[in-house]
Design a protein around this motif. Structure first.
Motif, PDB file in Angstrom:
ATOM      1  N   GLU A 275       0.827  -1.200   0.000  1.00  0.00           N
ATOM      2  CA  GLU A 275       0.000   0.000   0.000  1.00  0.00           C
ATOM      3  C   GLU A 275       0.863   1.253   0.000  1.00  0.00           C
ATOM      4  O   GLU A 275       0.561   2.221  -0.728  1.00  0.00           O
ATOM      5  CB  GLU A 275      -0.901   0.000   1.241  1.00  0.00           C
ATOM      6  CG  GLU A 275      -1.866   1.174   1.308  1.00  0.00           C
ATOM      7  CD  GLU A 275      -2.780   1.098   2.504  1.00  0.00           C
ATOM      8  OE1 GLU A 275      -3.577   2.049   2.702  1.00  0.00           O
ATOM      9  OE2 GLU A 275      -2.700   0.112   3.265  1.00  0.00           O
ATOM     10  N   SER A 278       2.250   1.762  -3.431  1.00  0.00           N
ATOM     11  CA  SER A 278       1.209   2.242  -4.335  1.00  0.00           C
ATOM     12  C   SER A 278       0.964   3.732  -4.142  1.00  0.00           C
ATOM     13  O   SER A 278       0.838   4.488  -5.094  1.00  0.00           O
ATOM     14  CB  SER A 278      -0.080   1.457  -4.122  1.00  0.00           C
ATOM     15  OG  SER A 278      -1.120   1.959  -4.915  1.00  0.00           O
ATOM     16  N   SER A 281       3.811   5.840  -5.573  1.00  0.00           N
ATOM     17  CA  SER A 281       3.832   5.935  -7.037  1.00  0.00           C
ATOM     18  C   SER A 281       2.758   6.851  -7.593  1.00  0.00           C
ATOM     19  O   SER A 281       2.808   7.225  -8.752  1.00  0.00           O
ATOM     20  CB  SER A 281       3.650   4.539  -7.650  1.00  0.00           C
ATOM     21  OG  SER A 281       2.375   4.007  -7.290  1.00  0.00           O
ATOM     22  N   ASP A 282       1.755   7.242  -6.740  1.00  0.00           N
ATOM     23  CA  ASP A 282       0.672   8.148  -7.219  1.00  0.00           C
ATOM     24  C   ASP A 282       1.206   9.553  -7.389  1.00  0.00           C
ATOM     25  O   ASP A 282       2.027  10.007  -6.626  1.00  0.00           O
ATOM     26  CB  ASP A 282      -0.490   8.137  -6.214  1.00  0.00           C
ATOM     27  CG  ASP A 282      -1.199   6.791  -6.199  1.00  0.00           C
ATOM     28  OD1 ASP A 282      -1.027   6.062  -7.193  1.00  0.00           O
ATOM     29  OD2 ASP A 282      -1.885   6.474  -5.218  1.00  0.00           O
TER      30      ASP A 282
END
Length: 282
Positions: A275, A278, A281-282
């Protein structure tokens, strides 16, 4: 923006004051003297002032010098009438020239009005552009602040990912060690069970041997005592082996629970790590 109204009396007073100072009371001079006013209104009132002043000048006929004879008075009257006739013609020419000047002045005043309106529009546009620029500057400042916060958050997440990677590797090492420990304990337990089974077999053999010795002579008595001693030793060995097996089973259960807890913790950390990656990487 509507300009404040300028009255006829204000224009007359300003024109008189300028004339008294030796200044030609033009529309621009009167407007500068008053500080404001519509050029069209000033032009209309200033024309009335000039007409009134010229009428007063024309209608005031100078009296002939006192003490002159009648002939001189007639000559004076004739000369004055001739001059008056000439003045009428000049006045008409002057009025014609004034009308032309007034038309030109009206054009100039209209241009002034247009330029004033254009200036006000330009000022309003400049103000609107300044406000838009300020709004954009604030938006850029907010964007920079948000970017800075995002950078700080990304760095913190990267550090968290690094820490969790280290913890995950440590947990994997610990889990591997626990698995090896469980394997060792299980092998030791198997050996202890084999020893226990062997001790039980020996105990049974010694008990059978003791029950098959009915005699009470010396040799048989010694053999019976030896069998009984072996039976006691076998029982003690069996008891020790049973206790060791029970302890090993408890140790194995503890190690298994520790491994299950480590596996559960590792699974949670892997989900949190996924998580965080993730989000980073946003």
């Amino acid at each position: 923006m509507a300009r404040p109204g300028i009255t006829r009396e204000q224009v007359f007073e300003a024109a008189e004051a300028l004339a008294a100072e030796g200044i030609n009371p033009t529309v621009i001079a009167v407007r500068a003297h008053l500080g404001s006013g519509s050029p069209n209104n000033i032009t209309r009132h200033l024309s009335d002032w000039r007409a009134q002043r010229e009428t007063a000048t024309v209608e005031s006929v100078p009296a002939p010098p006192e003490g002159f004879e009648q002939a001189i008075r007639q000559v004076w009257a004739h000369a004055w009438k001739a001059a008056q006739a000439q003045l009428v013609g000049e006045r008409e020419a002057l009025n014609e020239a004034r009308r032309a000047i007034e038309q030109e002045r009206a054009s100039m005043l209209a241009e002034i009005e247009r330029l004033d309106a254009a200036l006000e529009a330009a000022q309003e546009r400049a103000m609107a552009e300044a406000q838009a620029l300020e709004t954009e500057r604030r938006a850029h400042a907010q964007t920079r602040e948000a970017l800075r916060e995002a950078t700080v958050l990304a760095e913190e997440r990267a550090r968290q990912i690094e820490r969790m990677d280290v913890e995950r590797r440590e947990n994997q090492v610990q889990l591997t060690a626990l698995s090896g420990r469980i394997g060792t304990l299980e092998a030791e337990n198997q050996r202890a069970n084999a020893d226990l089974e062997l001790a039980r077999q020996r105990l049974s053999e010694w008990r059978a041997q003791a029950s098959q010795s009915p005699g009470t002579n010396g040799a048989l008595a010694k053999e019976l005592d030896s069998a009984r001693n072996h039976a006691r030793e076998a029982r003690q060995i069996a008891d020790l082996a049973g206790k060791k097996v029970a302890q090993l089973e408890r140790d194995i259960e503890v190690e298994r629970r520790a491994r299950e807890e480590a596996e559960r913790k590792l699974e949670v950390q892997e989900r949190e790590l996924a998580e965080l990656r993730s989000r980073a990487s946003d």
